[in-house]
Design a protein around this motif. Structure first.
Motif, PDB file in Angstrom:
ATOM      1  N   ILE A   1      55.946 -59.467  49.117  1.00  0.00           N
ATOM      2  CA  ILE A   1      56.093 -58.323  50.013  1.00  0.00           C
ATOM      3  C   ILE A   1      55.933 -57.063  49.160  1.00  0.00           C
ATOM      4  O   ILE A   1      56.621 -56.893  48.154  1.00  0.00           O
ATOM      5  CB  ILE A   1      57.473 -58.325  50.685  1.00  0.00           C
ATOM      6  CG1 ILE A   1      57.748 -59.664  51.361  1.00  0.00           C
ATOM      7  CG2 ILE A   1      57.604 -57.184  51.676  1.00  0.00           C
ATOM      8  CD1 ILE A   1      59.217 -59.873  51.720  1.00  0.00           C
ATOM      9  N   ARG A   2      55.035 -56.181  49.558  1.00  0.00           N
ATOM     10  CA  ARG A   2      54.795 -54.953  48.798  1.00  0.00           C
ATOM     11  C   ARG A   2      55.008 -53.743  49.712  1.00  0.00           C
ATOM     12  O   ARG A   2      54.446 -53.680  50.793  1.00  0.00           O
ATOM     13  CB  ARG A   2      53.377 -54.924  48.235  1.00  0.00           C
ATOM     14  CG  ARG A   2      53.061 -56.078  47.273  1.00  0.00           C
ATOM     15  CD  ARG A   2      51.671 -55.926  46.694  1.00  0.00           C
ATOM     16  NE  ARG A   2      50.658 -55.839  47.752  1.00  0.00           N
ATOM     17  CZ  ARG A   2      49.381 -55.537  47.537  1.00  0.00           C
ATOM     18  NH1 ARG A   2      48.964 -55.268  46.306  1.00  0.00           N
ATOM     19  NH2 ARG A   2      48.527 -55.490  48.545  1.00  0.00           N
ATOM     20  N   PHE A   3      55.811 -52.806  49.251  1.00  0.00           N
ATOM     21  CA  PHE A   3      56.065 -51.594  50.026  1.00  0.00           C
ATOM     22  C   PHE A   3      56.457 -50.467  49.076  1.00  0.00           C
ATOM     23  O   PHE A   3      56.770 -50.682  47.897  1.00  0.00           O
ATOM     24  CB  PHE A   3      57.162 -51.830  51.070  1.00  0.00           C
ATOM     25  CG  PHE A   3      58.476 -52.320  50.505  1.00  0.00           C
ATOM     26  CD1 PHE A   3      59.512 -51.440  50.222  1.00  0.00           C
ATOM     27  CD2 PHE A   3      58.673 -53.675  50.254  1.00  0.00           C
ATOM     28  CE1 PHE A   3      60.719 -51.892  49.696  1.00  0.00           C
ATOM     29  CE2 PHE A   3      59.881 -54.144  49.736  1.00  0.00           C
ATOM     30  CZ  PHE A   3      60.901 -53.245  49.455  1.00  0.00           C
ATOM     31  N   TYR A   4      56.416 -49.269  49.609  1.00  0.00           N
ATOM     32  CA  TYR A   4      56.709 -48.065  48.814  1.00  0.00           C
ATOM     33  C   TYR A   4      58.150 -47.645  49.061  1.00  0.00           C
ATOM     34  O   TYR A   4      58.571 -47.450  50.201  1.00  0.00           O
ATOM     35  CB  TYR A   4      55.749 -46.948  49.235  1.00  0.00           C
ATOM     36  CG  TYR A   4      55.903 -45.657  48.465  1.00  0.00           C
ATOM     37  CD1 TYR A   4      55.232 -45.448  47.261  1.00  0.00           C
ATOM     38  CD2 TYR A   4      56.714 -44.626  48.959  1.00  0.00           C
ATOM     39  CE1 TYR A   4      55.352 -44.250  46.569  1.00  0.00           C
ATOM     40  CE2 TYR A   4      56.850 -43.424  48.276  1.00  0.00           C
ATOM     41  CZ  TYR A   4      56.161 -43.245  47.080  1.00  0.00           C
ATOM     42  OH  TYR A   4      56.287 -42.064  46.389  1.00  0.00           O
ATOM     43  N   HIS A   5      58.913 -47.508  47.976  1.00  0.00           N
ATOM     44  CA  HIS A   5      60.315 -47.105  48.093  1.00  0.00           C
ATOM     45  C   HIS A   5      60.778 -46.499  46.772  1.00  0.00           C
ATOM     46  O   HIS A   5      60.408 -46.978  45.709  1.00  0.00           O
ATOM     47  CB  HIS A   5      61.206 -48.308  48.454  1.00  0.00           C
ATOM     48  CG  HIS A   5      62.647 -47.955  48.622  1.00  0.00           C
ATOM     49  ND1 HIS A   5      63.669 -48.708  48.084  1.00  0.00           N
ATOM     50  CD2 HIS A   5      63.253 -46.927  49.282  1.00  0.00           C
ATOM     51  CE1 HIS A   5      64.837 -48.162  48.394  1.00  0.00           C
ATOM     52  NE2 HIS A   5      64.602 -47.087  49.117  1.00  0.00           N
ATOM     53  N   ARG A   6      61.560 -45.424  46.858  1.00  0.00           N
ATOM     54  CA  ARG A   6      62.093 -44.729  45.688  1.00  0.00           C
ATOM     55  C   ARG A   6      60.990 -44.225  44.769  1.00  0.00           C
ATOM     56  O   ARG A   6      61.100 -44.245  43.538  1.00  0.00           O
ATOM     57  CB  ARG A   6      63.069 -45.605  44.901  1.00  0.00           C
ATOM     58  CG  ARG A   6      64.260 -46.165  45.664  1.00  0.00           C
ATOM     59  CD  ARG A   6      65.058 -45.113  46.418  1.00  0.00           C
ATOM     60  NE  ARG A   6      65.477 -43.977  45.629  1.00  0.00           N
ATOM     61  CZ  ARG A   6      66.585 -43.959  44.880  1.00  0.00           C
ATOM     62  NH1 ARG A   6      67.374 -45.022  44.839  1.00  0.00           N
ATOM     63  NH2 ARG A   6      66.918 -42.878  44.197  1.00  0.00           N
ATOM     64  N   GLY A   7      59.880 -43.808  45.365  1.00  0.00           N
ATOM     65  CA  GLY A   7      58.813 -43.196  44.591  1.00  0.00           C
ATOM     66  C   GLY A   7      57.852 -44.137  43.921  1.00  0.00           C
ATOM     67  O   GLY A   7      56.991 -43.705  43.157  1.00  0.00           O
ATOM     68  N   GLN A   8      57.961 -45.442  44.215  1.00  0.00           N
ATOM     69  CA  GLN A   8      57.048 -46.391  43.585  1.00  0.00           C
ATOM     70  C   GLN A   8      56.879 -47.648  44.440  1.00  0.00           C
ATOM     71  O   GLN A   8      57.610 -47.852  45.395  1.00  0.00           O
ATOM     72  CB  GLN A   8      57.549 -46.777  42.193  1.00  0.00           C
ATOM     73  CG  GLN A   8      58.929 -47.407  42.188  1.00  0.00           C
ATOM     74  CD  GLN A   8      59.455 -47.635  40.772  1.00  0.00           C
ATOM     75  OE1 GLN A   8      58.738 -47.500  39.805  1.00  0.00           O
ATOM     76  NE2 GLN A   8      60.723 -47.971  40.665  1.00  0.00           N
ATOM     77  N   ILE A   9      55.880 -48.443  44.055  1.00  0.00           N
ATOM     78  CA  ILE A   9      55.626 -49.692  44.769  1.00  0.00           C
ATOM     79  C   ILE A   9      56.670 -50.728  44.378  1.00  0.00           C
ATOM     80  O   ILE A   9      56.920 -50.962  43.195  1.00  0.00           O
ATOM     81  CB  ILE A   9      54.215 -50.228  44.454  1.00  0.00           C
ATOM     82  CG1 ILE A   9      53.156 -49.176  44.791  1.00  0.00           C
ATOM     83  CG2 ILE A   9      53.957 -51.523  45.221  1.00  0.00           C
ATOM     84  CD1 ILE A   9      53.126 -48.760  46.236  1.00  0.00           C
ATOM     85  N   GLN A  10      57.259 -51.365  45.393  1.00  0.00           N
ATOM     86  CA  GLN A  10      58.228 -52.432  45.163  1.00  0.00           C
ATOM     87  C   GLN A  10      57.600 -53.762  45.567  1.00  0.00           C
ATOM     88  O   GLN A  10      56.806 -53.823  46.507  1.00  0.00           O
ATOM     89  CB  GLN A  10      59.497 -52.195  45.989  1.00  0.00           C
ATOM     90  CG  GLN A  10      60.094 -50.816  45.858  1.00  0.00           C
ATOM     91  CD  GLN A  10      60.717 -50.556  44.499  1.00  0.00           C
ATOM     92  OE1 GLN A  10      61.087 -51.492  43.781  1.00  0.00           O
ATOM     93  NE2 GLN A  10      60.825 -49.290  44.125  1.00  0.00           N
ATOM     94  N   GLU A  11      57.964 -54.822  44.858  1.00  0.00           N
ATOM     95  CA  GLU A  11      57.505 -56.171  45.205  1.00  0.00           C
ATOM     96  C   GLU A  11      58.702 -57.101  45.316  1.00  0.00           C
ATOM     97  O   GLU A  11      59.593 -57.079  44.465  1.00  0.00           O
ATOM     98  CB  GLU A  11      56.529 -56.719  44.159  1.00  0.00           C
ATOM     99  CG  GLU A  11      55.155 -56.080  44.191  1.00  0.00           C
ATOM    100  CD  GLU A  11      54.114 -56.908  43.436  1.00  0.00           C
ATOM    101  OE1 GLU A  11      54.483 -57.981  42.897  1.00  0.00           O
ATOM    102  OE2 GLU A  11      52.942 -56.486  43.408  1.00  0.00           O
ATOM    103  N   VAL A  12      58.719 -57.899  46.367  1.00  0.00           N
ATOM    104  CA  VAL A  12      59.778 -58.886  46.583  1.00  0.00           C
ATOM    105  C   VAL A  12      59.110 -60.223  46.851  1.00  0.00           C
ATOM    106  O   VAL A  12      58.211 -60.322  47.694  1.00  0.00           O
ATOM    107  CB  VAL A  12      60.674 -58.502  47.776  1.00  0.00           C
ATOM    108  CG1 VAL A  12      61.738 -59.568  48.015  1.00  0.00           C
ATOM    109  CG2 VAL A  12      61.319 -57.134  47.549  1.00  0.00           C
ATOM    110  N   ALA A  13      59.534 -61.248  46.112  1.00  0.00           N
ATOM    111  CA  ALA A  13      58.853 -62.538  46.227  1.00  0.00           C
ATOM    112  C   ALA A  13      59.778 -63.699  46.564  1.00  0.00           C
ATOM    113  O   ALA A  13      59.298 -64.815  46.791  1.00  0.00           O
ATOM    114  CB  ALA A  13      58.112 -62.850  44.925  1.00  0.00           C
ATOM    115  N   ASP A  14      61.084 -63.478  46.614  1.00  0.00           N
ATOM    116  CA  ASP A  14      61.980 -64.621  46.774  1.00  0.00           C
ATOM    117  C   ASP A  14      63.041 -64.425  47.854  1.00  0.00           C
ATOM    118  O   ASP A  14      63.971 -65.229  47.964  1.00  0.00           O
ATOM    119  CB  ASP A  14      62.670 -64.933  45.442  1.00  0.00           C
ATOM    120  CG  ASP A  14      63.429 -63.730  44.874  1.00  0.00           C
ATOM    121  OD1 ASP A  14      63.362 -62.651  45.500  1.00  0.00           O
ATOM    122  OD2 ASP A  14      64.064 -63.884  43.822  1.00  0.00           O
TER     123      ASP A  14
END
Length: 501
Positions: free
Chosen positions: A6-19
């Motif tokens: 999962i990729r989204f923009y948060h806190r000024g940068q791209i975040q990735e969540v995989a688990d």
């Protein structure tokens, strides 16, 4: 299928969540995973507004549209390709407050601290729709924006004052919330095909096309379709149900449209409630009050009209009005579509005429309205409440005679249902008080309502009949002015109309 993070923009940068589990909520992610605890949990069902955040989505014109939603019922994979704005983001680089926050302080609208961040985010979403230094939002606009924030520790006026004051304060300095920077980041997150995410043995599919969506649904007929999570989300947060695999309709571009076609306004199943009702009200202005009283703005920003229809709740507010207008539902299975009258979709309590693998693809509503059309809602609260009774009346009158009548109610039966006996009592009769009262009596043949926590059976029966009488008062030859039948209309209270109501 290979899983993607999962990729989204948060806190000024791209975040990735995989688990994270596919039903992990955005609120759980914020508070438990990344320790952004400014966002609170109150009701865990999208009512109180303590969990309000803002989602940014890239539009076809390259701009970012910001909308307030309830993070407590939004599932984390639905953030893919979007921006997530929380109260932590509003603090400026030099530590100063955002104008929304400063206005709440100046106007004494800050509360105990638990619900204040939700108010801040609702007002921040409104702030994005106006120009700093320009005209302040109208009071009614601010009230609409805050319908999803129920707590009023400091009273209504200071918070509304802050909503008007915020535009007059100096604009925030450019920073991580600069829309152009967010738009650039979101362009880099765009996916060409279906987004597949899996965790703990469960699959989350987010197709980009209706054909891909239909193929997945046909291949796995029992897969759960997810739209705005405004109902399905509660199955997880309140009922602790296992949902299995999920098929998300929110990214299907060719189901996201509102177009006039062949004398009908066609609304794709991926269109959220807010723009859907805006389009419907443009053609049928009598829907405006129902639009503004349908749940709250954060719920209307997330939930879809297609989802509301497919859910088939007997207390869903959309269906009575749409049925009275003669709406049709478009169902799709694979590449095959069929259309049927909306009232024919509902067979019994939470049972529809959809076949296995079939789904709601669109809704079609006649552009031309009847001579007289009204909708009414009875509930314990004016804003953001479930109906005890929801009524819709549509009649055509020629030379004083009712030539066509369509009446539908929610909250009166196991499904949204037309009032056949009441319609028959009106059709071919003069549009006068005697006919109206005959139709009121005929409602007893149409419905046998139940008693529950929202209303007694007797209240529902009496309320339904009185709403029909109100409809007659508003549409008779010497119709009463709005101030005489609606306590919220300008000038209401000057006259008290009690006859039969």
């Amino acid at each position: 299928m290979e899983t993607q993070p999962i990729r989204f923009y948060h806190r000024g940068q791209i975040q990735e969540v995989a688990d994270a589990p596919i039903t992990r909520t955005v609120l759980q992610y914020l508070r438990e995973d990344v320790r952004c605890t400014g966002t609170k949990e109150g009701c865990a069902e999208g009512d109180c507004g303590a969990c309000t955040v803002v989602i940014g989505e890239l539009q076809d014109d390259g701009q970012v549209a910001f909308k307030a939603v309830n993070s407590c019922i939004q599932f984390l994979p639905t953030l893919d390709g979007k921006a997530l704005i929380t109260v932590e983001d509003l603090r400026q680089a030099d530590g100063t407050l955002h104008p929304v926050q400063e206005a709440l302080v100046e106007c004494h609208g800050s509360q105990c601290g638990f619900c204040t961040p939700g108010f801040v985010m609702s007002l921040w979403a409104l702030y994005q729709q106006h120009t700093p230094g320009g005209d302040a939002p109208a009071r009614s606009t601010i009230c609409d924006a805050l319908t999803g924030n129920l707590c009023r520790c400091t009273g209504y006026r200071p918070i509304i004052d802050a909503g008007q004051r915020m535009m007059a304060l100096p604009a925030p300095r450019p920073g991580k919330l600069e829309p152009r920077s967010i738009a650039e980041a979101l362009r880099g997150l765009r996916r060409d095909g279906t987004f597949h995410y899996s965790a703990a043995g469960r699959q989350f599919h987010a197709p980009r096309t209706a054909s891909a969506f239909a193929a997945l649904k046909a291949a796995e007929p029992g897969i759960r379709i997810l739209a705005g999570s405004t109902d399905v989300g509660l199955w997880v947060t309140k009922q602790f149900r296992e949902l299995g695999d999920l098929l998300y309709i929110g990214q299907v571009q060719d189901l996201y449209y509102v177009e006039p076609r062949d004398g009908m306004l066609e609304i794709g199943a991926a269109v959220p409630l807010e723009p859907a009702y805006a389009a419907l009200t443009a053609h049928h202005p009598a829907l405006e009050e129902l639009w503004k009283r349908f749940a709250s703005l954060p719920i209307r920003n997330a939930g879809t009209l297609g989802g509301n229809i497919a859910n088939g709740s007997p207390i869903g507010d959309s269906m009575p009005a749409l049925i009275a207008l003669g709406a049709e539902v478009v169902l799709q299975h694979g590449d095959t579509r069929r259309t049927l009258p909306l009232e024919d979709l509902y067979l019994a309590y939470q049972k529809t005429a959809m076949a296995a693998g079939e789904f709601v693809a669109a809704l079609r509503v006649p552009l031309a309205g009847p001579a007289h059309f009204r909708t009414y809602k009875l509930s314990k609260r004016f804003d953001e409440d479930i109906s005890a009774v929801c009524a819709a009346f549509a009649i055509d009158v020629e030379d004083g005679i009712v030539t066509r009548a369509r009446i539908a109610f929610g909250g009166m039966a196991a499904t949204p249902k037309r009032a056949a006996a009441a319609e028959a009592a009106l059709t071919g009769q003069p549009w006068d008080e005697a006919s109206a009262r005959a139709a009121m009596a005929a409602l007893g043949q149409d419905y046998t309502p139940l008693t529950d926590m929202r209303a007694s059976a007797a209240y529902r029966a009496r309320g339904a009949a009185n709403l029909l009488y109100r409809f007659w008062l508003e549409t008779r030859a010497d119709a009463l002015p709005a101030a005489s039948v609606n306590v919220r209309a300008p000038g209401a209270g000057a006259d008290v109309i009690a006859a039969g109501v």
